[in-house]
Design a protein around this motif. Structure first.
Motif, PDB file in Angstrom:
ATOM      1  N   GLY A 203      48.455  35.401  57.413  1.00  0.00           N
ATOM      2  CA  GLY A 203      48.760  34.776  58.514  1.00  0.00           C
ATOM      3  C   GLY A 203      47.970  33.246  58.450  1.00  0.00           C
ATOM      4  N   GLU A 204      47.440  33.158  57.235  1.00  0.00           N
ATOM      5  CA  GLU A 204      46.802  31.921  56.889  1.00  0.00           C
ATOM      6  C   GLU A 204      47.691  30.973  56.212  1.00  0.00           C
ATOM      7  N   VAL A 205      47.657  29.592  57.007  1.00  0.00           N
ATOM      8  CA  VAL A 205      48.331  28.698  56.614  1.00  0.00           C
ATOM      9  C   VAL A 205      48.096  28.227  55.276  1.00  0.00           C
ATOM     10  N   LEU A 206      49.056  28.063  54.216  1.00  0.00           N
ATOM     11  CA  LEU A 206      48.795  27.362  53.054  1.00  0.00           C
ATOM     12  C   LEU A 206      49.088  25.788  52.990  1.00  0.00           C
TER      13      LEU A 206
ATOM     14  N   VAL B  21      55.280  33.680  53.266  1.00  0.00           N
ATOM     15  CA  VAL B  21      56.407  33.572  54.150  1.00  0.00           C
ATOM     16  C   VAL B  21      56.332  32.268  55.200  1.00  0.00           C
ATOM     17  N   LEU B  22      57.294  32.055  56.101  1.00  0.00           N
ATOM     18  CA  LEU B  22      57.367  30.805  56.853  1.00  0.00           C
ATOM     19  C   LEU B  22      56.601  31.297  58.294  1.00  0.00           C
ATOM     20  N   GLN B  23      55.841  30.464  58.842  1.00  0.00           N
ATOM     21  CA  GLN B  23      55.154  30.691  59.803  1.00  0.00           C
ATOM     22  C   GLN B  23      55.412  29.660  60.857  1.00  0.00           C
ATOM     23  N   SER B  24      55.672  29.971  62.261  1.00  0.00           N
ATOM     24  CA  SER B  24      55.889  29.135  63.344  1.00  0.00           C
ATOM     25  C   SER B  24      54.594  28.041  63.629  1.00  0.00           C
ATOM     26  N   PRO B  25      54.698  27.055  63.861  1.00  0.00           N
ATOM     27  CA  PRO B  25      53.523  26.193  64.128  1.00  0.00           C
ATOM     28  C   PRO B  25      53.263  26.328  65.582  1.00  0.00           C
ATOM     29  N   GLY B  26      54.098  27.017  66.452  1.00  0.00           N
ATOM     30  CA  GLY B  26      54.057  27.272  67.755  1.00  0.00           C
ATOM     31  C   GLY B  26      53.109  28.231  68.166  1.00  0.00           C
ATOM     32  N   ASN B  27      52.690  28.489  69.586  1.00  0.00           N
ATOM     33  CA  ASN B  27      51.586  29.100  70.029  1.00  0.00           C
ATOM     34  C   ASN B  27      51.884  30.799  69.356  1.00  0.00           C
TER      35      ASN B  27
ATOM     36  N   GLU C 214      64.132  22.698  62.814  1.00  0.00           N
ATOM     37  CA  GLU C 214      62.622  23.002  63.095  1.00  0.00           C
ATOM     38  C   GLU C 214      61.869  23.049  61.799  1.00  0.00           C
ATOM     39  N   VAL C 215      60.442  22.682  62.231  1.00  0.00           N
ATOM     40  CA  VAL C 215      59.487  22.476  60.819  1.00  0.00           C
ATOM     41  C   VAL C 215      58.517  23.649  61.119  1.00  0.00           C
ATOM     42  N   TRP C 216      58.650  24.380  59.922  1.00  0.00           N
ATOM     43  CA  TRP C 216      57.751  25.712  59.950  1.00  0.00           C
ATOM     44  C   TRP C 216      56.596  25.486  58.677  1.00  0.00           C
ATOM     45  N   LYS C 217      55.618  26.293  58.867  1.00  0.00           N
ATOM     46  CA  LYS C 217      54.734  26.265  58.020  1.00  0.00           C
ATOM     47  C   LYS C 217      54.687  27.401  56.816  1.00  0.00           C
ATOM     48  N   VAL C 218      54.047  27.232  55.788  1.00  0.00           N
ATOM     49  CA  VAL C 218      53.951  28.216  54.584  1.00  0.00           C
ATOM     50  C   VAL C 218      52.634  29.086  54.957  1.00  0.00           C
ATOM     51  N   ALA C 219      52.633  30.208  54.900  1.00  0.00           N
ATOM     52  CA  ALA C 219      51.579  31.168  55.233  1.00  0.00           C
ATOM     53  C   ALA C 219      51.511  32.406  54.388  1.00  0.00           C
TER      54      ALA C 219
ATOM     55  N   HIS D 228      51.831  31.656  66.637  1.00  0.00           N
ATOM     56  CA  HIS D 228      52.188  31.580  65.053  1.00  0.00           C
ATOM     57  C   HIS D 228      52.918  32.836  64.595  1.00  0.00           C
ATOM     58  N   PRO D 229      54.268  33.142  65.054  1.00  0.00           N
ATOM     59  CA  PRO D 229      54.834  34.381  64.859  1.00  0.00           C
ATOM     60  C   PRO D 229      55.472  33.743  63.377  1.00  0.00           C
ATOM     61  N   ALA D 230      55.897  35.060  62.516  1.00  0.00           N
ATOM     62  CA  ALA D 230      56.064  34.483  61.130  1.00  0.00           C
ATOM     63  C   ALA D 230      57.463  35.313  61.032  1.00  0.00           C
ATOM     64  N   LYS D 231      58.204  34.505  59.891  1.00  0.00           N
ATOM     65  CA  LYS D 231      59.622  35.334  59.546  1.00  0.00           C
ATOM     66  C   LYS D 231      59.346  36.209  58.346  1.00  0.00           C
ATOM     67  N   SER D 232      60.169  37.368  58.451  1.00  0.00           N
ATOM     68  CA  SER D 232      59.881  38.254  57.243  1.00  0.00           C
ATOM     69  C   SER D 232      60.160  37.436  55.901  1.00  0.00           C
TER      70      SER D 232
END
Lengths: 286, 106
Positions: free
Chosen positions: A138-141, A178-184, A129-134, A186-190
């Motif tokens: 909740g702002e994506v970096l 944290v890692l943030q989901s690219p999906g609808n 799975e590909v995740w974003k850095v936020a 945008h839930p983030a992991k702790s």
């Protein structure tokens, strides 16, 4: 009254083509529902507009849609002029249609370029799975902002490439990411789950048939395939229109006392516009 | 072809153009602002998405009926074109979208 043979055959071809495109778009829908949690949100992906800084979601594709509708209109005007056997008017409206098609193709090339080059970068976890850095807000970096810090980094990575080691080290050093989901949604992991997920992770920049920094791999594959197939239709349409334009100038249809060929190719050209209306909705809006 | 029923002049062409342009603009504006009240789940998706799909079908109808001139073709040709498309595509869509959700459960 009968329907003319060639026109009828063009319609039957278009039906089969419509079914082909519907097969692609429904397959896209199938995959999207299958990978719903990591399916990229289109306005996070297509955010560029030539000459404008920052995020401009939907603006560019709205421009492309306008160009295609406009070239459909000039095609109807060409057909209309042909009905009245007006050679010069038909030729000029054909020119306008060809220019519209060319602008659309150029725009698509531009959009593909930005999609392939990538924007903020992503992290592919061991489960692929590909995740974003936020940050915590909740702002994506971008990877650039993560590695160089918010002040020195760029909102998009541009041409700079980053190794997995330096990104992971920067991620560990910065306690607020944290890692943030690219999906609808945008839930983030702790923070703890994010650090654990970095085991065996890999940095992804840009998109191709094997990796996609924006999220689910299938999104990139379908994007290339469906917009590519549509773009090939537009290209074929432009070629047909050029041939048609040439025949109008030579007076072929004037001698026949019928511009029916313009009408048949016109059907194809409107169909290309019609398909784009659906691609626009299912790739960019829904 | 004798298009005795089809409209003359070019006014109708520009009328369709404005309709398509206004619908597209509404779609883009809704896509950018995403009104909060339209995002609640309805029928497996959201009200906003249903509005998008509805507007898309309206646009498609205008293109096919007027730009592609189907409204003024023979009734039998219209049926030969509409029926396969309107039966097969919703059927395929229904099957694949439901399977897409169900494939997780196996």
């Amino acid at each position: 009254m009968q329907s003319e043979y060639g026109k009828m055959m063009m319609w039957f071809f278009l039906i089969s083509d419509a079914l082909t495109f519907s097969g692609f778009l429904t397959a896209y829908g199938f995959m999207r529902f299958r990978y719903e949690s990591v399916w990229p949100v289109a306005e996070d992906v297509f955010t560029h507009f030539p000459g404008l800084e920052g995020d401009q979601p939907l603006l560019y594709v709205a421009f492309m849609t306008f160009v295609l509708i406009m070239s459909s209109v000039t095609m109807v005007l060409a057909v209309n002029a042909g009905h009245h056997l007006k050679k010069t008017a038909t030729a000029w409206w054909m020119v306008a249609t060809i220019v519209g098609g060319a602008i659309f193709l150029g725009s698509q090339a531009w959009e593909w370029y930005h999609f392939i080059m990538g924007d903020k970068g992503g992290i592919e976890l061991a489960n692929s799975e590909v995740w974003k850095v936020a940050n915590e807000e909740g702002e994506v970096l971008s990877l650039s902002q993560l590695v160089h810090g918010m002040e020195h980094g760029h909102a998009a990575n541009h041409e700079e490439t980053f190794t997995t080691e330096e990104v992971v080290a920067a991620f560990k050093a910065n306690e607020h990411v944290v890692l943030q989901s690219p999906g609808n949604g945008h839930p983030a992991k702790s923070r703890e789950a994010s650090l654990a997920a970095l085991q065996g992770a890999e940095v992804i920049q840009g998109a191709n048939m094997e990796h996609n920094e924006y999220g689910a791999q299938q999104f990139a594959n379908f994007f290339f395939f469906i917009t590519g197939f549509h773009g090939f239709h537009v290209f074929s349409g432009v070629v047909l229109n050029v041939l048609l334009f040439w025949n109008v100038l030579l007076g072929t249809y004037e001698r026949r006392k019928s511009y029916l060929m313009v009408e048949k190719v016109g059907l194809y050209w409107h169909f290309v516009d019609l398909v784009w209306v659906f691609v626009f909705t299912f790739f960019y809006l829904v | 072809m004798a298009d005795h029923a089809s409209p003359s002049g070019t006014g109708w062409i520009w009328k369709i153009f404005w309709i398509l342009l206004v619908i597209t603009t509404v779609e883009v504006v809704l896509g950018i602002i995403k009104p909060e009240f339209m995002l609640s789940p309805v029928a497996g998706t959201s009200l906003l998405n249903l509005v998008f799909i509805g507007l898309t079908l309206v646009k498609a109808a205008y293109i096919v009926q007027y730009f592609m001139h189907l409204k003024y073709e023979l009734g039998s040709l219209q049926k030969a074109i509409y029926l396969p498309v309107l039966i097969l595509i919703p059927y395929l869509t229904f099957i694949l979208l439901f399977e897409g959700q169900a494939v997780f459960e196996f």
